[in-house]
Design an enzyme around this catalytic site. Structure first.
Site, PDB file in Angstrom:
ATOM      1  N   GLU A 441       0.692  -1.226  -0.146  1.00 31.74           N
ATOM      2  CA  GLU A 441      -0.079  -0.008  -0.103  1.00 31.74           C
ATOM      3  C   GLU A 441       0.783   1.207  -0.044  1.00 31.74           C
ATOM      4  O   GLU A 441       0.467   2.334   0.696  1.00 31.74           O
ATOM      5  CB  GLU A 441      -1.124   0.050   1.356  1.00 31.74           C
ATOM      6  CG  GLU A 441      -1.947  -1.266   1.190  1.00 31.74           C
ATOM      7  CD  GLU A 441      -2.823  -1.346   0.117  1.00 31.74           C
ATOM      8  OE1 GLU A 441      -2.741  -0.078  -0.832  1.00 31.74           O
ATOM      9  OE2 GLU A 441      -3.353  -2.226  -0.208  1.00 31.74           O
ATOM     10  N   GLY A 442       1.991   1.234  -0.994  1.00 32.35           N
ATOM     11  CA  GLY A 442       2.947   2.351  -0.751  1.00 32.35           C
ATOM     12  C   GLY A 442       4.003   1.955   0.134  1.00 32.35           C
ATOM     13  O   GLY A 442       3.734   2.099   1.613  1.00 32.35           O
TER      14      GLY A 442
END
Length: 597
Positions: A441-442
């Site tokens: 998620e980053g």
């Protein structure tokens, strides 16, 4: 074998006493949420997680998921039955709209249950977690027809969802993605391409999986401006809402991973699968970020949840393990040695985790309330303030909480000594499972860049100024009580240093963007310390007032103040070193030629 006890008492304290969610009775979902109802929901959630999910965590890790010759995937033994109980209990629709069969309860209660699920079984929790993100995107950007077609079954839990971003050649740089979406005469699209690292990409828990897939149409502009988002179900959906034929979404393989083995992280091949545009053409990133922002807060909670369960096991072990004598004389005079919890360095490791867990829980639940406010507050001013706060806090919660959560999983493993390295105690699994949260998620470096490059300057710095104002008001409310002086002093000093660091970035980041890049991670962690110091100041003030009033469990409140005092006196001094690191700039970071690494 590992243990887990849901921190229901602490959650009740934060919800009812610190956040005082009863004052939001004007918001949808809050009017009937009395302290008794909150407690009942948390207790039922705890029973489900402790009795159904936690016993499957170790075995699920050992067994993993299996891809069969026909491309189908099965989850570890017991997962399918546990998911059926999850659906039967209505947990999938806890915070979803009643319009689509949900219970419409506040998001903050969903955050509590999410923490419990992750602590008890991280891999299992990802299946409904991905569904929640997909439902959020469809709820906001889907057409009325799409909402009616997909949301009721997803809210019920009969269908699950995923998000499909990453491809073999591109991760963070989504402008490079190659998955194609060819328009068809009936208004649908043929989706073709390969996606990797797709959590919950295929499994046997639900009767259909609704994939949300980033792709580009043949005439789309290059880069991120040409990306669109599509709903691509594993099985087509008939006019009557029933599941139809297989939709050419093929599971090529299950990724071999360091941890979260009970979750099926898949390579998916889309071979002309039928998809439906969601939102506007070439505006897919906007829709995807609805999912990603929700997911980033959820991943931040994975850091907290893994740290919590690892800490619980370490504390239990430290009370029982007999080894050596206390430096100040025997504490277990009748035995051959003292429990290791008498040793200051063991206590240091436990206190670091405990103080982090309790403050990050408060921050996460505050963010849950802010999510509700940004959607449903009565005035535009309140909604804007809450949206600004959520946007500012999201990269901090994701980046700092997962960095610290992993650190405290490791230190909790350290409490066990050699036994922590042996699988049967479960500590090495917590470490392996927690590691992914810093990456997906980053990756956390991206979160730091998002904070300094986007969130700080947005709207002329409106969000960070609002945070400074709110924190100063909290500090002011706690002044005048000698018990709280360590908190107000540390928060005041932290805010001063955070302001100085922010001004330095404003002055030096524009002149040389590498200065902002080199400062981004220490700045994120500096901000994280101030955020947790803010939470501790609020909690200590509530605890001190309760002690003065003589209500509740005095021991609980005294322990709360003592734990918070540890954090502000032992952990927040790190802020000075982080500020010094920020102000050195990028010169030394960028000094070597690439060939010299």
């Amino acid at each position: 074998m590992p243990i887990y006890r849901a921190p229901v008492k602490d959650m009740n304290f934060i919800l009812n006493e610190v956040l005082n969610i009863g004052k939001y009775s004007n918001l949808p979902g809050y009017s009937e949420v009395s302290p008794d109802l909150v407690s009942a929901i948390l207790e039922e959630g705890a029973k489900f997680c402790e009795n159904e999910l936690q016993p499957l965590n170790y075995s699920g890790d050992r067994e993993g998921c299996t891809r069969h010759d026909d491309g189908s995937v099965t989850t570890p033994k017991g997962f399918k039955e546990a998911y059926a109980k999850f659906v039967e209990g209505g947990w999938s629709g806890l915070t979803q709209s009643p319009e689509y069969g949900g219970q419409g309860l506040p998001h903050v209660l969903g955050f509590c249950f999410e923490e419990m699920m992750i602590s008890s079984n991280h891999a299992f929790a990802m299946y409904p977690g991905l569904s929640a993100g997909a439902m959020a995107a469809i709820s906001i950007d889907g057409s009325d027809e799409q909402k009616q077609k997909f949301l009721p079954k997803m809210v019920e839990g009969t269908w699950t969802g995923t998000m499909n971003l990453t491809e073999p050649h591109c991760g963070t740089d989504l402008g490079m993605l190659r998955t194609k979406a060819e328009p068809q005469a009936d208004g649908s699209y043929k989706i073709s391409g390969t996606k990797i690292f797709i959590s919950a990409g295929d499994h046997d828990l639900s009767e259909n999986i609704i994939h949300l897939v980033l792709a580009r149409t043949p005439d789309a502009p290059g880069g991120v401006k040409g990306i669109s988002l599509f709903i691509v179900p594993k099985y087509t959906v008939n006019e009557d809402g029933s599941v139809g034929e297989f939709n050419n979404v093929n599971t090529a393989s299950i990724e071999e991973k360091m941890g979260i083995h009970g979750n099926s992280t898949c390579v998916l091949n889309y071979d002309g699968a039928k998809g439906y545009l969601i939102g506007e053409l070439n505006k897919g990133l906007r829709s995807m970020f609805i999912m990603m922002n929700a997911a980033r807060i959820g991943v931040g909670m994975q850091g907290l949840a893994n740290s919590e369960v690892a800490y619980q096991n370490a504390a239990e072990y430290a009370r029982d393990r007999i080894q050596g004598r206390s430096l100040t004389g025997p504490k277990n005079a009748d035995g051959p040695a003292d429990p290791i919890i008498v040793h200051p360095d063991v206590r240091r490791m436990l206190m670091n985790a405990k103080a982090f867990n309790e403050a990050s829980r408060a921050a996460s639940l505050w963010c849950g309330v802010l999510v509700d406010l940004m959607h449903s507050a009565e005035t535009e001013e309140e909604r804007q303030w809450a949206e600004d706060m959520v946007g500012l806090l999201t990269p901090i919660i994701k980046g700092v909480f997962t960095d610290r959560g992993f650190e405290y999983c490791v230190s909790s493993q350290q409490v066990f000594g050699g036994h922590g390295y042996i699988a049967e105690h479960g500590m090495e699994q917590f470490v392996r499972d927690a590691r992914i949260a810093q990456i997906y998620e980053g990756a956390n470096g991206i979160q730091a860049l998002d904070l300094v490059g986007r969130k700080l300057p947005a709207n002329g710095g409106r969000a960070v100024q609002a945070f400074f104002k709110y924190a100063a008001e909290v500090r002011e409310s706690a002044k005048g009580d000698d018990r709280l002086r360590p908190f107000t002093d540390a928060l005041g000093s932290g805010l001063k240093d955070l302001t100085q660091a922010t001004m330095w970035l404003m002055q030096n980041g524009m002149a040389n963007p590498d200065n902002a890049g080199a400062a981004s991670t220490p700045y994120m962690h500096l901000f994280g310390h101030v955020l947790l110091g803010l939470m501790w100041t609020q909690m200590a003030k509530v605890a001190a007032d309760a002690l003065d009033a003589g209500t509740g469990d005095a021991s609980f409140y005294e322990n709360k103040i003592a734990t918070g005092r540890y954090y502000v006196k032992r952990r927040m001094p790190e802020i000075k070193a982080l500020l010094a690191e920020i102000e050195t700039g990028a010169e030394d970071v960028m000094a070597l030629d690439a060939a010299n690494f």
